[in-house]
Design a protein around this motif. Sequence first.
Motif, PDB file in Angstrom:
ATOM      1  N   ASP A   4       0.817  -1.215   0.000  1.00  0.00           N
ATOM      2  CA  ASP A   4       0.000   0.000   0.000  1.00  0.00           C
ATOM      3  C   ASP A   4       0.852   1.266   0.000  1.00  0.00           C
ATOM      4  O   ASP A   4       0.352   2.369   0.131  1.00  0.00           O
ATOM      5  CB  ASP A   4      -0.937   0.007   1.213  1.00  0.00           C
ATOM      6  N   VAL A   5       2.178   1.106  -0.135  1.00  0.00           N
ATOM      7  CA  VAL A   5       3.058   2.281  -0.178  1.00  0.00           C
ATOM      8  C   VAL A   5       3.325   2.645  -1.629  1.00  0.00           C
ATOM      9  O   VAL A   5       3.602   1.775  -2.451  1.00  0.00           O
ATOM     10  CB  VAL A   5       4.397   1.978   0.546  1.00  0.00           C
ATOM     11  N   GLU A   6       3.194   3.910  -1.946  1.00  0.00           N
ATOM     12  CA  GLU A   6       3.527   4.327  -3.313  1.00  0.00           C
ATOM     13  C   GLU A   6       4.448   5.546  -3.267  1.00  0.00           C
ATOM     14  O   GLU A   6       4.579   6.208  -2.240  1.00  0.00           O
ATOM     15  CB  GLU A   6       2.264   4.626  -4.123  1.00  0.00           C
ATOM     16  N   ILE A   7       5.090   5.794  -4.410  1.00  0.00           N
ATOM     17  CA  ILE A   7       5.993   6.952  -4.484  1.00  0.00           C
ATOM     18  C   ILE A   7       5.341   8.019  -5.340  1.00  0.00           C
ATOM     19  O   ILE A   7       4.871   7.738  -6.449  1.00  0.00           O
ATOM     20  CB  ILE A   7       7.358   6.558  -5.082  1.00  0.00           C
ATOM     21  N   ARG A   8       5.281   9.214  -4.799  1.00  0.00           N
ATOM     22  CA  ARG A   8       4.774  10.342  -5.582  1.00  0.00           C
ATOM     23  C   ARG A   8       5.927  11.330  -5.763  1.00  0.00           C
ATOM     24  O   ARG A   8       6.734  11.523  -4.851  1.00  0.00           O
ATOM     25  CB  ARG A   8       3.595  11.005  -4.868  1.00  0.00           C
ATOM     26  N   TYR A   9       5.938  11.933  -6.927  1.00  0.00           N
ATOM     27  CA  TYR A   9       7.046  12.836  -7.257  1.00  0.00           C
ATOM     28  C   TYR A   9       6.550  14.270  -7.234  1.00  0.00           C
ATOM     29  O   TYR A   9       5.428  14.548  -7.671  1.00  0.00           O
ATOM     30  CB  TYR A   9       7.603  12.492  -8.644  1.00  0.00           C
ATOM     31  N   ARG A  10       7.408  15.146  -6.728  1.00  0.00           N
ATOM     32  CA  ARG A  10       7.038  16.561  -6.787  1.00  0.00           C
ATOM     33  C   ARG A  10       8.274  17.423  -6.640  1.00  0.00           C
ATOM     34  O   ARG A  10       9.330  16.967  -6.205  1.00  0.00           O
ATOM     35  CB  ARG A  10       5.989  16.931  -5.740  1.00  0.00           C
ATOM     36  N   THR A  11       8.108  18.679  -6.987  1.00  0.00           N
ATOM     37  CA  THR A  11       9.196  19.634  -6.832  1.00  0.00           C
ATOM     38  C   THR A  11       9.196  20.154  -5.403  1.00  0.00           C
ATOM     39  O   THR A  11       8.133  20.459  -4.852  1.00  0.00           O
ATOM     40  CB  THR A  11       8.986  20.826  -7.793  1.00  0.00           C
ATOM     41  N   CYS A  12      10.362  20.257  -4.817  1.00  0.00           N
ATOM     42  CA  CYS A  12      10.470  20.838  -3.476  1.00  0.00           C
ATOM     43  C   CYS A  12      10.129  22.328  -3.565  1.00  0.00           C
ATOM     44  O   CYS A  12      10.705  23.052  -4.373  1.00  0.00           O
ATOM     45  CB  CYS A  12      11.887  20.657  -2.940  1.00  0.00           C
ATOM     46  N   PRO A  13       9.193  22.788  -2.727  1.00  0.00           N
ATOM     47  CA  PRO A  13       8.755  24.176  -2.842  1.00  0.00           C
ATOM     48  C   PRO A  13       9.500  25.135  -1.916  1.00  0.00           C
ATOM     49  O   PRO A  13       9.121  26.293  -1.797  1.00  0.00           O
ATOM     50  CB  PRO A  13       7.287  24.084  -2.390  1.00  0.00           C
ATOM     51  N   LEU A  14      10.558  24.667  -1.257  1.00  0.00           N
ATOM     52  CA  LEU A  14      11.095  25.457  -0.149  1.00  0.00           C
ATOM     53  C   LEU A  14      12.058  26.559  -0.569  1.00  0.00           C
ATOM     54  O   LEU A  14      12.169  27.572   0.094  1.00  0.00           O
ATOM     55  CB  LEU A  14      11.797  24.534   0.861  1.00  0.00           C
ATOM     56  N   CYS A  15      12.827  26.323  -1.622  1.00  0.00           N
ATOM     57  CA  CYS A  15      13.760  27.389  -1.999  1.00  0.00           C
ATOM     58  C   CYS A  15      13.798  27.492  -3.517  1.00  0.00           C
ATOM     59  O   CYS A  15      13.007  26.871  -4.213  1.00  0.00           O
ATOM     60  CB  CYS A  15      15.131  27.174  -1.375  1.00  0.00           C
ATOM     61  N   GLU A  16      14.721  28.259  -4.035  1.00  0.00           N
ATOM     62  CA  GLU A  16      14.729  28.557  -5.466  1.00  0.00           C
ATOM     63  C   GLU A  16      15.240  27.403  -6.328  1.00  0.00           C
ATOM     64  O   GLU A  16      15.184  27.469  -7.546  1.00  0.00           O
ATOM     65  CB  GLU A  16      15.582  29.808  -5.730  1.00  0.00           C
ATOM     66  N   ALA A  17      15.773  26.348  -5.683  1.00  0.00           N
ATOM     67  CA  ALA A  17      16.490  25.338  -6.459  1.00  0.00           C
ATOM     68  C   ALA A  17      15.590  24.364  -7.209  1.00  0.00           C
ATOM     69  O   ALA A  17      16.032  23.693  -8.128  1.00  0.00           O
ATOM     70  CB  ALA A  17      17.442  24.572  -5.561  1.00  0.00           C
ATOM     71  N   THR A  18      14.323  24.231  -6.792  1.00  0.00           N
ATOM     72  CA  THR A  18      13.328  23.386  -7.487  1.00  0.00           C
ATOM     73  C   THR A  18      13.744  21.913  -7.614  1.00  0.00           C
ATOM     74  O   THR A  18      13.547  21.284  -8.659  1.00  0.00           O
ATOM     75  CB  THR A  18      12.987  23.936  -8.902  1.00  0.00           C
ATOM     76  N   CYS A  19      14.319  21.354  -6.557  1.00  0.00           N
ATOM     77  CA  CYS A  19      14.767  19.956  -6.613  1.00  0.00           C
ATOM     78  C   CYS A  19      13.575  19.007  -6.713  1.00  0.00           C
ATOM     79  O   CYS A  19      12.522  19.232  -6.112  1.00  0.00           O
ATOM     80  CB  CYS A  19      15.550  19.602  -5.354  1.00  0.00           C
ATOM     81  N   GLY A  20      13.784  17.901  -7.408  1.00  0.00           N
ATOM     82  CA  GLY A  20      12.749  16.882  -7.508  1.00  0.00           C
ATOM     83  C   GLY A  20      12.790  15.952  -6.307  1.00  0.00           C
ATOM     84  O   GLY A  20      13.862  15.488  -5.903  1.00  0.00           O
ATOM     85  N   LEU A  21      11.622  15.686  -5.727  1.00  0.00           N
ATOM     86  CA  LEU A  21      11.531  14.812  -4.559  1.00  0.00           C
ATOM     87  C   LEU A  21      10.801  13.530  -4.929  1.00  0.00           C
ATOM     88  O   LEU A  21       9.879  13.551  -5.753  1.00  0.00           O
ATOM     89  CB  LEU A  21      10.752  15.495  -3.429  1.00  0.00           C
ATOM     90  N   ALA A  22      11.203  12.435  -4.298  1.00  0.00           N
ATOM     91  CA  ALA A  22      10.449  11.182  -4.377  1.00  0.00           C
ATOM     92  C   ALA A  22       9.883  10.961  -2.976  1.00  0.00           C
ATOM     93  O   ALA A  22      10.641  10.831  -2.013  1.00  0.00           O
ATOM     94  CB  ALA A  22      11.373  10.037  -4.787  1.00  0.00           C
TER      95      ALA A  22
END
Length: 732
Positions: A4-22
């Motif tokens: 029941d665990v899945e991975i969702r991807y999104r951009t980190c919203p915290l600073c200007e670097a826009t890193c991709g998160l899993a």
Amino acid sequence: MGEDVEIRYRTCPLCEATCGLAIEVRGDDILRITGDEEDVFSRGYICPKAHGLKALHEDPDRLRTPLVRHAGELIPASWDDAFAEIDRRLSPIISAYGRDAVAVYLGNPNAHNLSSLLYGPLWLKALGTRNVYSASTVDQMPKQVAAAHMFGHLLSVPVPDLDRTQHLLLLGANPAVSNGSLMTAPDARGRIRRIRERGGKVVVVDPRRTRTAELADEHHFIRPGTDALLLFALVHTLVAEGLADPGPLADLCNGLEEVEALAREFPPEAVAERCGIPAGEIRRLARELAAAERAAVYARIGTTAQQFGTLASWLVDVLNVLTGNLDREGGAMFPLAAAGQPNARPQRGPAKGARPPRWHSRVRGLPETFGELPVACLAEEIETSGDGQVRALITVAGNPLVSTPNAGRLERAIRTLDFMVSIDVYVNETTRYADVVLPAPSPFARSHYDLALYQLAVRNVAHYSPPVVADDGVPEEWRTLLRLAGIFAGQGPDADVDALDDMVAAGLAQREASERVSAEELLRASEGLRGPERLLDMLLRAGPYGLSLEELRAAPHGIDLWPLKPRLPELLRTPSGKIELAPEPIVADVERLRRFLSDGPVHDGLLLIGRRDLRSNNSWMHNLPPLVKGRDRCTVWVHPHDAARLGLRDGGRARVRSRTGTLEAPVEVTDAIMPGVVSIPHGWGHDAPGVRLSVAAEHAGVNSNLLADEELLDPLSGNAVLNGIPVELEPA
Ligand code: SF4
């Protein structure tokens, strides 16, 4: 991983670097955050702040319910009651005293927030006040002023082509920690390291030996506030030694000769003592910059939040032009974002370029810049009676009592307001004074697209992230903003939000329509969407790559739009259609620098500067245990010579005094700071009564903006001087 665990991807919203998160999730529970190895831009890189997102989402102090003040206490209330209270209290103030009686302060997170960026213009227009303030005037406004004058638009800011440059000169910037600022560059540390690995050179000029300086080939200490002198001396050397060569740009520039004439008065020998850098070194830096095959000059907050911020920002790009490095691969280049980039929109009619100020602040007469006034004058606008006096304040994702100069005076002023509304995730040092606090959703409960930051990215990319969790119990932000707009427009607290949204969409379609795609086509194509998704879809379709939201949804790791490409002269929006190398208002300000050099008192006392830490981003992440654990980071750095002279010892405490305030902080004695300079990070001081930040209170630190002087400004941009504040130190 469980079933029941899945991975969702999104951009980190915290600073200007826009890193991709899993993000590993089970239902709506966040289990684990790692870097998304397949992200087209960040390739798995994240910094420690990303781990703080889980703590932020789960933080019991994070607001989930509106608060309304009753009998002096902020009490939980329903959303309807909160909006009714805003209408009941704010509307009479507007009726009685006019719209300028309501001031607005917008904090830095607005730049990362799709709803704020897309719906901000509407609610600000509905409010109709001239008293708009933001974190821009304690940060980057000088760079935007310089860009508007030189290239015709405030967002035409060139960024160093980090991945291809062979020579990087950085001033007052610490991208190894910030991951770029006015430069979106995830894993900036790795990108800078690779410059050296491919045989290039990195030079850092900063009053501190920063983490970036530790990565560099060379580091030069510089006296705070003297960057414009150094930059002029570099220009002088290029000109005097026949090294200035803009190449093909020469025909595209106005003012080349005027710049050369101005630079004649700033030979390295004249500025060396002021800057603290020997003349021979300045000449060598200029020669190496000119000789490099591909070079870029990049400067940030140390050069903008200071007395000659606009001059320094301008000279950075003058150097990029004179060395032939502007708009060429490996030099300083202009990104081309997929959506919302004004300098990529088809030009209708003659370009206007930088506008003169349209109004001035009431008390000090400071000029408006891009629709806002310097935040350094907010306190006096509240304190000073008369027509147009500020009587109410709206803050959105901001904490000006920690982030803006002379915080002590501003606090006294805010206490006298008739009414205050805040949208925020916390009851912080500022929002504790609000009469109504409206929660903002968790970053995981809203969609994300970096409309602003991709316009500053070192690689062209596009990445849309849907919400990670379905519902945080807090309405979507765009709905909150439109309900406020309804109140400001006189429609009361129950305005038809969807009708307002349709109006915003129709307006945006008209603005973005071109020969390629009509407004009707944009609206038709985005049918079935609402809110920021509909607006983003239209912006993407109208944008230079003709993308759509559907395409972005199908690319959870983002879409790579390739390395930066030359964009001149297409992006220029100056009336002349050329690069204005010697804009009149900037040239006029050179006289102030000349006087500073020739007549100004040589300040031999201590100067205060700020500093940034990898685990901090301004004031709002100190309630997250993973980001505040470990040793105390809110310390005053003092050079060993100064410490010995002043009787300060490492681990002891110092009393720090400026014209505006006094505070006490633990001392760190270190030779990583220049003699004569001391440093305290901003964004701390969380032990004030009424603040509901239980973790931050345990790591309170001190508010360095008690020391920042609201009278000290860069006059062209109104930016506060936060680097180079005269202070005195003594053992506490
Ligand atoms: S560098 Fe910025 S965007 Fe990247 S993980 Fe850290 S906080 Fe998030």
